[in-house]
Design a protein around this motif. Structure first.
Motif, short mmCIF file in Angstrom:
data_model
loop_
_atom_site.label_atom_id
_atom_site.label_comp_id
_atom_site.label_asym_id
_atom_site.label_seq_id
_atom_site.Cartn_x
_atom_site.Cartn_y
_atom_site.Cartn_z
N GLY A 299 -0.89 -12.61 -8.55
CA GLY A 299 -0.39 -11.49 -9.35
C GLY A 299 -1.40 -10.37 -9.44
N MET A 300 -2.67 -10.71 -9.62
CA MET A 300 -3.71 -9.70 -9.72
C MET A 300 -3.83 -8.92 -8.41
N TRP A 301 -3.75 -9.65 -7.28
CA TRP A 301 -3.86 -9.00 -5.98
C TRP A 301 -2.69 -8.04 -5.76
N GLU A 302 -1.47 -8.48 -6.11
CA GLU A 302 -0.31 -7.61 -5.93
C GLU A 302 -0.39 -6.38 -6.82
N ARG A 303 -0.85 -6.55 -8.06
CA ARG A 303 -0.92 -5.41 -8.98
C ARG A 303 -2.00 -4.41 -8.58
N SER A 304 -2.98 -4.84 -7.79
CA SER A 304 -4.04 -3.92 -7.38
C SER A 304 -3.55 -2.95 -6.31
N GLY A 305 -2.34 -3.20 -5.75
CA GLY A 305 -1.76 -2.27 -4.79
C GLY A 305 -0.86 -1.28 -5.51
N GLN A 306 0.07 -0.68 -4.75
CA GLN A 306 1.04 0.25 -5.32
C GLN A 306 2.27 -0.54 -5.75
N ARG A 307 3.23 0.15 -6.35
CA ARG A 307 4.46 -0.52 -6.75
C ARG A 307 5.14 -1.09 -5.51
N HIS A 308 5.56 -2.33 -5.59
CA HIS A 308 6.18 -3.00 -4.45
C HIS A 308 7.52 -2.36 -4.15
N VAL B 119 0.84 -1.21 0.00
CA VAL B 119 0.00 0.00 0.00
C VAL B 119 0.87 1.25 0.00
N ALA B 120 1.81 1.33 0.93
CA ALA B 120 2.67 2.52 1.05
C ALA B 120 3.72 2.26 2.11
N ASP B 121 4.71 3.13 2.17
CA ASP B 121 5.64 3.14 3.28
C ASP B 121 5.09 4.05 4.37
N SER B 122 5.31 3.67 5.61
CA SER B 122 4.95 4.55 6.71
C SER B 122 6.14 5.47 7.01
N TYR B 123 5.86 6.55 7.73
CA TYR B 123 6.91 7.46 8.18
C TYR B 123 6.78 7.65 9.68
N VAL B 124 7.90 7.48 10.38
CA VAL B 124 7.88 7.44 11.84
C VAL B 124 8.88 8.46 12.39
N LEU B 125 8.43 9.22 13.38
CA LEU B 125 9.29 10.19 14.05
C LEU B 125 9.64 9.66 15.44
N ASP B 126 10.91 9.42 15.68
CA ASP B 126 11.41 8.99 16.99
C ASP B 126 11.81 10.27 17.73
N MET B 127 10.94 10.77 18.59
CA MET B 127 11.20 12.05 19.24
C MET B 127 12.27 11.94 20.32
N VAL B 128 12.40 10.77 20.92
CA VAL B 128 13.45 10.58 21.92
C VAL B 128 14.82 10.71 21.26
N ALA B 129 14.98 10.03 20.12
CA ALA B 129 16.25 10.10 19.40
C ALA B 129 16.50 11.51 18.86
N ALA B 130 15.43 12.15 18.39
CA ALA B 130 15.58 13.50 17.84
C ALA B 130 16.02 14.49 18.91
N GLN B 131 15.49 14.35 20.12
CA GLN B 131 15.91 15.22 21.21
C GLN B 131 17.36 14.97 21.61
N ALA B 132 17.75 13.71 21.59
CA ALA B 132 19.11 13.35 21.98
C ALA B 132 20.14 13.84 20.97
N ASP B 133 19.70 14.01 19.75
CA ASP B 133 20.61 14.42 18.66
C ASP B 133 20.58 15.93 18.48
N GLY B 134 20.92 16.64 19.51
CA GLY B 134 21.04 18.09 19.40
C GLY B 134 19.77 18.86 19.71
N GLY B 135 18.76 18.20 20.21
CA GLY B 135 17.53 18.91 20.60
C GLY B 135 16.54 19.00 19.46
N TRP B 136 15.28 18.93 19.83
CA TRP B 136 14.19 19.02 18.85
C TRP B 136 13.00 19.70 19.52
N PRO B 137 12.31 20.65 18.84
CA PRO B 137 12.66 21.22 17.53
C PRO B 137 13.94 22.08 17.64
N ARG B 138 14.59 22.27 16.53
CA ARG B 138 15.81 23.06 16.52
C ARG B 138 15.48 24.54 16.74
#
Length: 377
Positions: free
Chosen positions: A355-364, A155-174
């Motif tokens: 094959g039909m099921w896979e093609r009905s989604g997005q590009r793998h 279907v898609a890739d997810s996007y994940v924000l690790d706020m603990v790591a972001a804070q440890a890496d120089g503070g977040w938000p900048r």
């Protein structure tokens, strides 16, 4: 005189596990959800009831008990021709369509679930879900070992924000980000008095959902689409989210950040808070204020509040990755739609339709991975 038996001499019997089907949604869904991983505790009775109310369908629930305690609850609704015996897990498209299972359900419970599932359906659709879903993964492993065919479509890739790591890496938000945001807020204030609010389920049910819907009705989604994907309008998914607040436990997990300008709704962010994980469901803004980036200003405030409230991870799901990467999010687990097809003739047909099921989604983007931990765990 008969010698009394010592406790150590008794043989411990293995736990008795049974799976059975109930018409409708079982009240035991809530008991299972409470014992599920933190990420899946929103999968309560009212979550599925809201889906049925909004999207239709008549549910049955496979309930698995171990020594009388419910450990898995699988709600399902029929779809397609009756003779095909197809079913799907109901729910809302995002965060995902899965089912609750206790963290200690064990293979025996999933074995029992599969036995009963094969008596009820020829194929079951589960998804979209992220790779590593803790309810789906053990079921997939057992199903494959017993001759079931498992079909997936990307279907898609997810996007994940690790706020603990972001804070440890120089503070977040900048500091530079906060400085730019203050500049935009100053100019946004030229339009009127700014009010930043945080709302939970009770307030949303009492009318705040209408404020979010008013923003969507002015946004790009109304201007460029037919509006069916809007989250809070009555022509979109508004009926689902309003119905979900009928459960006070679930309502407490629903969260919105709202910006008004001179009392008029201008931007929102809407989430489901699942323990230390936040599922970012939707955000939008009134294009009349687009030059000052009200949506960006609001979701930064929302994320700072999330950190203060103990949120560690934000799962943004699929969609436009541009602004998510700017925030600091990185590509997370793939999101897939699954079909489990029982052995025999259904499995033979399933292989032919792969094959039909896979093609009905997005590009793998990548093959399905069996052992990927779910976001936030």
């Amino acid at each position: 005189m008969t010698k009394p038996m010592l406790l150590a001499e008794f043989t411990r019997l293995p736990p008795a596990t049974r799976a059975f089907v109930l018409d409708g949604l079982s009240g035991a869904i809530d008991l299972v959800a409470q014992a599920a991983p933190e990420t899946h505790r929103f999968l309560r009775y009212q979550w599925f009831a809201a889906a049925l109310a909004a999207y239709g369908g008549s549910a049955r629930t496979i309930l698995v008990e171990r020594d009388g305690d419910a450990v898995i609850a699988l709600p399902m609704v029929r779809f397609g021709p009756a003779a095909a015996r197809l079913a799907a897990v109901p729910g809302c498209y995002w965060p995902f369509r899965s089912f609750p299972a206790s963290v200690d359900a064990g293979d025996g419970a999933f074995d029992a679930l599969l036995d009963r599932l094969g008596q009820e359906v020829n194929a079951l659709r589960i998804g979209p879900v992220c790779d590593g879903d803790p309810s789906l993964q053990p079921l997939l492993a057992i199903a494959r070992g017993r001759g079931w065919v498992t079909l997936d479509r990307f279907v898609a890739d997810s996007y994940v924000l690790d706020m603990v790591a972001a804070q440890a890496d120089g503070g977040w938000p900048r500091t530079s980000t906060l400085r730019k945001n203050r500049y935009h807020e100053k100019h946004l204030g030229e339009h009127g008095v700014l009010d930043w609010r945080f709302l939970q389920g009770v307030e949303l049910a009492a009318g705040a959902f209408d404020l979010l819907a008013a923003i969507e009705e002015k946004s790009w989604i109304a201007a460029r689409t037919d509006g069916r994907d809007a989250k809070f309008t009555m022509s979109g998914h508004g009926a689902f989210w309003r119905a979900a607040t009928g459960d006070p436990v679930l309502a407490e997990m629903l969260w919105a950040a709202l910006l008004t300008v001179d009392g008029a709704p201008a931007a929102f962010s809407f989430d489901v808070n699942a323990g230390t994980l936040k599922y970012a469901i939707a955000n939008s803004y009134d294009p009349a204020f687009a030059k000052q980036s009200p949506g960006k200003l609001l979701y930064y405030r929302n994320l700072v509040r999330a950190m203060e409230d103990g949120i560690h991870t934000v799962d943004w799901g699929a969609g436009d990755s541009g602004y998510k990467r700017v925030i600091g999010a990185e590509k997370g687990p793939a999101i897939r739609d699954w079909m489990l097809v029982r052995p025999g003739l259904p499995a033979l047909l399933g292989r032919g339709l792969r094959g039909m099921w896979e093609r009905s989604g997005q590009r793998h983007a990548a093959p399905a991975v069996d052992e990927v931990p779910p976001p936030g765990l």
